[in-house]
Enzyme design. Structure first.
Site, PDB file in Angstrom:
ATOM      1  N   ASP A 120      43.674 -66.821 -81.934  1.00 21.45           N
ATOM      2  CA  ASP A 120      45.032 -66.891 -81.390  1.00 21.45           C
ATOM      3  C   ASP A 120      45.327 -65.502 -80.849  1.00 21.45           C
ATOM      4  O   ASP A 120      45.350 -64.528 -81.607  1.00 21.45           O
ATOM      5  CB  ASP A 120      46.016 -67.263 -82.506  1.00 21.45           C
ATOM      6  CG  ASP A 120      47.454 -67.338 -81.993  1.00 21.45           C
ATOM      7  OD1 ASP A 120      47.743 -66.778 -80.913  1.00 21.45           O
ATOM      8  OD2 ASP A 120      48.293 -67.960 -82.682  1.00 21.45           O
ATOM      9  N   TYR A 139      57.143 -66.680 -66.743  1.00 22.01           N
ATOM     10  CA  TYR A 139      55.708 -66.692 -66.386  1.00 22.01           C
ATOM     11  C   TYR A 139      55.426 -65.567 -65.389  1.00 22.01           C
ATOM     12  O   TYR A 139      54.475 -64.806 -65.568  1.00 22.01           O
ATOM     13  CB  TYR A 139      55.307 -68.056 -65.803  1.00 22.01           C
ATOM     14  CG  TYR A 139      53.812 -68.197 -65.552  1.00 22.01           C
ATOM     15  CD1 TYR A 139      52.920 -68.350 -66.596  1.00 22.01           C
ATOM     16  CD2 TYR A 139      53.304 -68.180 -64.249  1.00 22.01           C
ATOM     17  CE1 TYR A 139      51.552 -68.473 -66.368  1.00 22.01           C
ATOM     18  CE2 TYR A 139      51.936 -68.311 -64.013  1.00 22.01           C
ATOM     19  CZ  TYR A 139      51.064 -68.464 -65.074  1.00 22.01           C
ATOM     20  OH  TYR A 139      49.707 -68.583 -64.844  1.00 22.01           O
ATOM     21  N   THR A 156      42.917 -77.244 -62.985  1.00 21.88           N
ATOM     22  CA  THR A 156      42.506 -77.240 -64.404  1.00 21.88           C
ATOM     23  C   THR A 156      43.485 -78.124 -65.181  1.00 21.88           C
ATOM     24  O   THR A 156      44.434 -78.661 -64.604  1.00 21.88           O
ATOM     25  CB  THR A 156      42.567 -75.815 -65.003  1.00 21.88           C
ATOM     26  OG1 THR A 156      43.938 -75.393 -65.003  1.00 21.88           O
ATOM     27  CG2 THR A 156      41.720 -74.815 -64.228  1.00 21.88           C
ATOM     28  N   THR A 196      47.250 -77.332 -64.790  1.00 24.40           N
ATOM     29  CA  THR A 196      47.980 -77.741 -63.590  1.00 24.40           C
ATOM     30  C   THR A 196      47.817 -79.228 -63.285  1.00 24.40           C
ATOM     31  O   THR A 196      48.141 -79.672 -62.183  1.00 24.40           O
ATOM     32  CB  THR A 196      47.479 -76.925 -62.375  1.00 24.40           C
ATOM     33  OG1 THR A 196      46.044 -76.962 -62.372  1.00 24.40           O
ATOM     34  CG2 THR A 196      47.946 -75.476 -62.441  1.00 24.40           C
TER      35      THR A 196
HETATM   36  P1  NAD Z   1      44.030 -74.089 -69.327  1.00 27.78           P
HETATM   37  O1  NAD Z   1      45.325 -74.514 -69.939  1.00 27.78           O
HETATM   38  O2  NAD Z   1      43.091 -75.136 -68.842  1.00 27.78           O
HETATM   39  O3  NAD Z   1      43.244 -73.124 -70.325  1.00 27.78           O
HETATM   40  C1  NAD Z   1      43.906 -72.117 -71.038  1.00 27.78           C
HETATM   41  C2  NAD Z   1      43.223 -71.954 -72.381  1.00 27.78           C
HETATM   42  O4  NAD Z   1      43.926 -70.935 -73.106  1.00 27.78           O
HETATM   43  C3  NAD Z   1      43.265 -73.239 -73.222  1.00 27.78           C
HETATM   44  O5  NAD Z   1      41.980 -73.541 -73.702  1.00 27.78           O
HETATM   45  C4  NAD Z   1      44.230 -72.886 -74.334  1.00 27.78           C
HETATM   46  O6  NAD Z   1      43.958 -73.545 -75.567  1.00 27.78           O
HETATM   47  C5  NAD Z   1      44.048 -71.373 -74.452  1.00 27.78           C
HETATM   48  N1  NAD Z   1      45.181 -70.736 -75.107  1.00 27.78           N
HETATM   49  C6  NAD Z   1      46.501 -70.929 -74.899  1.00 27.78           C
HETATM   50  N2  NAD Z   1      47.232 -70.198 -75.743  1.00 27.78           N
HETATM   51  C7  NAD Z   1      46.342 -69.510 -76.518  1.00 27.78           C
HETATM   52  C8  NAD Z   1      46.472 -68.580 -77.567  1.00 27.78           C
HETATM   53  N3  NAD Z   1      47.671 -68.219 -78.054  1.00 27.78           N
HETATM   54  N4  NAD Z   1      45.341 -68.055 -78.108  1.00 27.78           N
HETATM   55  C9  NAD Z   1      44.118 -68.422 -77.647  1.00 27.78           C
HETATM   56  N5  NAD Z   1      43.935 -69.308 -76.667  1.00 27.78           N
HETATM   57  C10 NAD Z   1      45.036 -69.843 -76.109  1.00 27.78           C
HETATM   58  O7  NAD Z   1      44.450 -73.086 -68.150  1.00 27.78           O
HETATM   59  P2  NAD Z   1      43.638 -72.424 -66.948  1.00 27.78           P
HETATM   60  O8  NAD Z   1      44.181 -72.980 -65.696  1.00 27.78           O
HETATM   61  O9  NAD Z   1      42.171 -72.432 -67.201  1.00 27.78           O
HETATM   62  O10 NAD Z   1      44.225 -70.950 -67.065  1.00 27.78           O
HETATM   63  C11 NAD Z   1      43.468 -69.812 -67.442  1.00 27.78           C
HETATM   64  C12 NAD Z   1      44.261 -68.579 -67.109  1.00 27.78           C
HETATM   65  O11 NAD Z   1      44.504 -68.525 -65.697  1.00 27.78           O
HETATM   66  C13 NAD Z   1      45.648 -68.513 -67.754  1.00 27.78           C
HETATM   67  O12 NAD Z   1      45.933 -67.187 -68.129  1.00 27.78           O
HETATM   68  C14 NAD Z   1      46.576 -68.960 -66.638  1.00 27.78           C
HETATM   69  O13 NAD Z   1      47.890 -68.469 -66.803  1.00 27.78           O
HETATM   70  C15 NAD Z   1      45.877 -68.363 -65.440  1.00 27.78           C
HETATM   71  N6  NAD Z   1      46.198 -68.987 -64.160  1.00 27.78           N
HETATM   72  C16 NAD Z   1      46.016 -70.322 -63.955  1.00 27.78           C
HETATM   73  C17 NAD Z   1      46.285 -70.857 -62.695  1.00 27.78           C
HETATM   74  C18 NAD Z   1      46.061 -72.310 -62.370  1.00 27.78           C
HETATM   75  O14 NAD Z   1      46.495 -72.747 -61.295  1.00 27.78           O
HETATM   76  N7  NAD Z   1      45.414 -73.095 -63.211  1.00 27.78           N
HETATM   77  C19 NAD Z   1      46.750 -70.024 -61.678  1.00 27.78           C
HETATM   78  C20 NAD Z   1      46.937 -68.681 -61.923  1.00 27.78           C
HETATM   79  C21 NAD Z   1      46.634 -68.157 -63.178  1.00 27.78           C
END
Ligand code: NAD
Length: 250
Positions: free
Chosen positions: A62, A155, A190, A193
């Site tokens: 975490d 955010y 992902t 989204t």
């Molecule tokens: P996702 O939700 O598929 O994966 C995020 C992962 O982080 C999950 O496995 C979740 O369990 C884990 N997580 C959440 N809170 C946690 C915590 N407290 N401790 C440990 N793990 C934790 O999301 P994603 O799209 O793969 O996003 C990855 C990163 O990219 C994030 O930081 C997100 O903000 C960023 N991001 C995503 C997008 C998008 O469009 N998907 C765009 C810009 C930035």
């Protein structure tokens, strides 16, 4: 292989971009520690990497918990001998739905995305010092660079914090051979989204706002993260790479 001999720790690696980065890093020769809250999914990704011939371990992490960070870094050092690379990828999102009610969502976004990233750097830097240097890649967002009508201000604030703390840490740790950079994904397909890209109207809205005209894939981001993690980026620190199909170029 581009990460031969390196040991990497990736937060939020049970799914999405973090999982894709773990797979790519392992294919490029890194030994990878995957941290997340989703134990079953995280163990499954680590097992998949091992079945494909790579080296990977899963640890419950975490990012809000300093002791869990210490344990994850210790696992990298005891199991694989050192820590060279940290990817601060774990994150949560909230969307703007009218006026925000209270500070709860703001606090949660800041706690995971901003504080969690800082906690990761604090835990990893002493190990990188012991390893003689290292590379940290912080996953921010285009939301750390521009405001968006449909995104919770918390955010944007959290990802803006990741952007600028990357530069502070880059400047403060450059003398120790530790590079710190940020990656700013645009709309990526992902689980985070899924509500947006599986809804035809919302999907079209995002695609129209993106000059390359499509959602990005996790691998599009993983390649940028890989580059910053390798020694190919030896002269790059305190920088940002936008991976957004041109979203912020207009
Ligand atoms: P996702 O939700 O598929 O994966 C995020 C992962 O982080 C999950 O496995 C979740 O369990 C884990 N997580 C959440 N809170 C946690 C915590 N407290 N401790 C440990 N793990 C934790 O999301 P994603 O799209 O793969 O996003 C990855 C990163 O990219 C994030 O930081 C997100 O903000 C960023 N991001 C995503 C997008 C998008 O469009 N998907 C765009 C810009 C930035």
């Amino acid at each position: 292989m581009r990460l031969e001999g390196k040991v990497a720790l990736i937060s939020g690696a049970a799914r999405g971009m973090g999982a894709e980065e773990a797979r790519l890093f392992a294919r490029e020769g890194a030994r990878v520690v995957l941290g997340d809250l989703l134990d079953e999914a995280g163990e499954a990704v680590a097992a998949e990497i091992r079945e494909a011939g790579g080296t990977a371990s899963y640890v419950r992490l975490d990012v809000g918990d300093e002791a869990a960070w210490a344990a994850a870094v210790a696992l990298a050092e005891t199991t694989y001998g050192k820590l060279d690379v940290l990817v601060n990828n774990a994150g949560i999102v909230r969307y703007a739905e009218g006026d925000a009610e209270g500070l709860g969502d703001y606090d949660r976004l800041m706690a995971v995305n901003a504080r969690g990233t800082y906690a990761g750097m604090l835990a990893a830097i002493p190990a990188m010092r012991r390893a003689g240097g290292g590379a940290i890649v912080n996953i921010s967002s285009i939301s750390g660079l521009v405001g968006q009508k449909h995104v919770h201000a918390g955010y944007n604030a959290s990802k803006g914090a990741v952007h600028i703390m990357t530069k502070s840490m880059a400047v403060q740790h450059a003398g120790e051979g530790i590079r710190v950079n940020s990656v700013h994904p645009g709309p990526i397909r992902t689980d985070m989204t899924v509500d947006a890209w599986s809804d035809p109207a919302l999907r079209q809205r995002a695609e129209r706002a993106t000059p390359l005209g499509r959602y990005g894939e996790a691998i599009d981001v993983a390649y940028a993260v890989l580059f910053l993690a390798t020694d190919e980026a030896a002269y790059i620190t305190g920088a940002e790479i936008v991976v957004d199909g041109g979203y912020t170029a207009q």
